[in-house]
Design an enzyme around this catalytic site. Structure first.
Site, mmCIF file in Angstrom:
data_model
loop_
_atom_site.group_PDB
_atom_site.id
_atom_site.type_symbol
_atom_site.label_atom_id
_atom_site.label_comp_id
_atom_site.label_asym_id
_atom_site.label_seq_id
_atom_site.Cartn_x
_atom_site.Cartn_y
_atom_site.Cartn_z
ATOM 1 N N ASN A 120 -1.843 26.765 108.833
ATOM 2 C CA ASN A 120 -0.585 26.252 108.183
ATOM 3 C C ASN A 120 0.510 26.384 109.897
ATOM 4 O OD1 ASN A 120 1.712 26.019 106.478
ATOM 5 N ND2 ASN A 120 3.038 27.773 107.452
ATOM 6 N N GLU A 149 -1.141 20.278 108.208
ATOM 7 C CA GLU A 149 -0.396 19.422 108.938
ATOM 8 C C GLU A 149 -0.655 18.887 110.526
ATOM 9 O OE1 GLU A 149 2.177 22.842 106.867
ATOM 10 O OE2 GLU A 149 0.550 22.673 108.726
ATOM 11 N N TRP A 180 10.257 34.165 108.835
ATOM 12 C CA TRP A 180 10.072 33.398 107.347
ATOM 13 C C TRP A 180 10.163 34.106 106.594
ATOM 14 C CZ3 TRP A 180 5.252 36.002 110.252
ATOM 15 C CH2 TRP A 180 4.423 35.150 111.275
ATOM 16 N N TYR A 198 9.987 27.428 110.994
ATOM 17 C CA TYR A 198 11.040 28.149 111.031
ATOM 18 C C TYR A 198 11.971 29.187 112.372
ATOM 19 C CZ TYR A 198 6.678 28.996 107.748
ATOM 20 O OH TYR A 198 5.744 28.017 107.435
ATOM 21 N N ARG A 199 13.580 29.499 111.771
ATOM 22 C CA ARG A 199 13.492 29.297 113.013
ATOM 23 C C ARG A 199 13.514 30.294 113.750
ATOM 24 N NH1 ARG A 199 18.332 30.483 108.835
ATOM 25 N NH2 ARG A 199 18.946 32.931 109.092
ATOM 26 N N ASP A 259 23.635 27.578 109.021
ATOM 27 C CA ASP A 259 22.625 27.159 108.104
ATOM 28 C C ASP A 259 22.414 25.455 108.452
ATOM 29 O OD1 ASP A 259 19.534 27.252 107.592
ATOM 30 O OD2 ASP A 259 19.703 29.650 107.372
#
Length: 607
Positions: free
Chosen positions: A173, A239, A191, A177-178, A289
């Site tokens: 995967n 991906e 996560w 994710y920041r 965000d």
């Protein structure tokens, strides 16, 4: 044609779509303010050649931002002139036969697997490993990691490609994710519970082992996009293979220097390391965000960096998220176009759909269908709520008008409200919510609202005539002591702002307004906070969608005092005295001093 970040930047510059900034600009708030202004004005990508940190210390790595900030640049990132071209390729690949439903999807799975037939190609040497730093040489403080909003808990890596492999099943995967930088060699790893990275960590915990992680920064912009895409669970599809399909050739990868993971050979920077599931979680946040609000601090795993590898003279790509429209809206639109055909496989009556920027990806879905029987709008809406990340949608608007344009934000609302009798043509449902939703009744769990604006059959009660209200300014509307400002937008809307001081204030004001004579022709009344501009439709809808749990906050006023049924919406911040158990976040606001500094820099940079 080169498909790495430097090649993409060069193509943007050739097309006049990139501006170079030669003066020093701080990674602390200033770059974010500049990028925010550019994306909201449809401006170019920007390359900051002389970044400095919060203390004014020069940093070696240039920063590039707003790479995907228009439809044109998003299409160029994927190697097409128009995002619909990729959707057409998907349609051709699947040989869509509408009406096939689930059996049709299953019969075409072999064709779906053709996407997975372009797995990555391993190479022995790679540009991203020209410079290798290990152990004590690692210092994340040398990277130009941005702090984008004033209350952020620290600097955050905002465009990371986080690579993990399930230690039980072996599937790969790449997610985005920041990552908050905590010290020289560790970050928090955001996560969320619905994300694949969290599932991989849980598998490592069951096996009693660490989870290896690699984080690529930069590289092929199509791979950056792919890390955001909601991929279906097709064996072998990940991906890397999606990027290979988009490019028509395999992605080159190289084995990490300290991890047994394949990383993009043409990335600019790679962070290698691990997450230990047995280690205590760390506090991450706050973070300004994509909702336009701060995500409050919470506990997440710590990512330990064992090595940093880079290309020669790397670039550092970054983005800023916040009040829409932002750059992420174009990444979302790319997924929307690409996955339209797979959605139509399951729900063939879908003509088109759109996720408006004001809905920040998961709060609003506009859907146009071809209707042939009663209840079909609800069938489609509920079907969408069962498809992948669409499960997080909060409000779905459905129309069957062939002239309806789901990208016309105000126009689509008007069409749907004109065909929706509140109560009769609306439906509440419960389900999972995005963990960033601050207004849901519980963490990651809340309610949804479907509005059926289609033409009604006799079984559904038939169409009801609707004469919408005209535009009305505050001076034409009734006075109330708790109203700060108000405006009626023509077509069925009344927006009221208030500074909330007591429990129930928003609900009471909305219900009071619904029973006023000037509410005739209004279908939706929303009471929002005092920071909203009631004359700005997008601002009010964005705030409303963020601040409601529909079943709790949307009342239907239909009594002898109301001229017709009205949706009365309490979109104010919720109080603990109202039974709301969590802290309520603030909206993102850039400090005046930063805005003034950017005002001073602007003529030197862009004029």
């Amino acid at each position: 044609m080169s498909s790495d970040l430097k090649g993409f930047v060069a193509r943007l510059e050739e097309r006049g779509q990139l501006t170079r900034v030669a003066v020093p600009v701080s990674t602390y708030l200033e770059m974010a303010e500049i990028a925010d202004r550019l994306v909201k004005s449809g401006g170019p990508a920007v390359l900051f050649e002389r970044p400095v940190d919060r203390d004014g210390r020069a940093l070696d790595t240039p920063v590039v931002m707003n790479l995907f900030g228009t439809r044109e640049r998003m299409a160029l990132a994927l190697g097409v002139e128009n995002l619909d071209e990729v959707g057409e390729r998907i349609r051709s690949l699947l040989d869509v036969k509408l009406g096939g439903g689930l059996l049709g999807l299953v019969s075409n799975l072999p064709k779906l697997r053709e996407v997975a037939a372009l797995p990555p190609r391993r190479v022995r040497t790679a540009p991203v490993q020209r410079v290798v730093l290990r152990g004590d040489e690692v210092d994340l403080g040398r990277l130009p990691v941005l702090t984008t909003w004033p209350q952020d808990g620290g600097p955050f890596i905002t465009l990371p490609l986080v690579i993990t492999r399930d230690p039980e099943r072996g599937d790969l995967n790449i997610g985005m994710y920041r990552m908050q930088v905590l010290d020289r060699n560790s970050t928090a790893m955001h996560w969320q519970r619905h994300k694949t990275g969290a599932r991989h960590m849980a598998a490592a915990a069951r096996l009693g082992q660490r989870l290896e992680v690699a984080v690529a920064i930069g590289g092929d912009p199509a791979l950056t996009y792919a890390a955001t895409a909601p991929l279906p669970p097709v064996p072998g599809l990940n991906e890397y293979s999606l990027t290979g399909f988009l490019r028509g050739r395999q992605v080159e990868v190289v084995k990490g220097v300290t991890v047994d993971l394949e990383v993009p050979a043409h990335a600019e920077i790679v962070l290698e390391g691990y997450v230990d599931p047995n280690e205590d979680l760390v506090m991450e946040g706050p973070f300004g965000d994509h909702t336009g609000f701060y995500t409050l601090p919470d506990e997440y795993p710590r990512f330990h960096v064992t090595a940093v590898t880079t290309s020669e003279d790397p670039l550092y790509p970054a983005t800023v998220v916040g009040r829409p429209p932002m750059e992420d809206a174009y990444l979302i639109e790319a997924s929307e176009r690409i996955f339209l055909e797979p959605a139509r496989f399951i729900l063939p009556e879908i003509v088109d759909y759109h996720l408006p920027p004001a809905g920040i990806a998961h709060n609003l879905v506009n859907v146009v269908i071809e209707k042939s029987y009663p209840g079909q709008a609800f069938k489609v809406a509920n079907g969408l709520l069962g498809l992948g990340q669409m499960m997080l949608a909060k409000v779905l608007l459905v129309s069957d008008d062939p002239e309806a344009d789901p990208k016309d934000h105000l126009g689509f609302w008007r069409k749907v409200l004109a065909g929706t009798v509140p109560g009769r043509d609306s439906q509440f449902a419960k389900g999972p919510m995005d963990v960033l939703d601050h207004s849901s009744r519980a963490f990651s769990y809340g309610s949804k609202l479907v509005l059926d604006g289609t033409r009604k059959t006799p079984e559904e009660g038939g169409d009801v005539s609707f004469a919408p209200n005209p535009e009305r300014a505050a001076g034409e509307l009734p006075v109330h002591a708790e109203i700060e400002d108000q405006h009626q937008v023509a077509g069925g809307f009344w927006f009221i702002t208030t500074k909330k001081k007591r429990p129930g204030q928003g609900r009471h004001l909305a219900e009071w307004a619904a029973r006023q004579g000037v509410a005739k022709g209004v279908r939706l009344i929303a009471v929002v906070d005092e920071l909203c501009n009631p004359r700005d439709f997008d601002d009010c809808i964005w705030t409303m969608l963020n601040n409601i749990d529909p079943e709790r906050d949307v009342q239907i006023v239909d009594d002898t005092f109301a001229a017709a049924p009205i949706f009365a919406v309490d979109a104010t911040p919720k109080l603990r005295s109202e039974g709301f158990a969590r802290d309520w976040p603030e909206k993102l606001v850039m400090p005046t001093a930063v805005k003034r500094k950017v005002d001073e820099l602007w003529p030197e940079i862009f004029e």
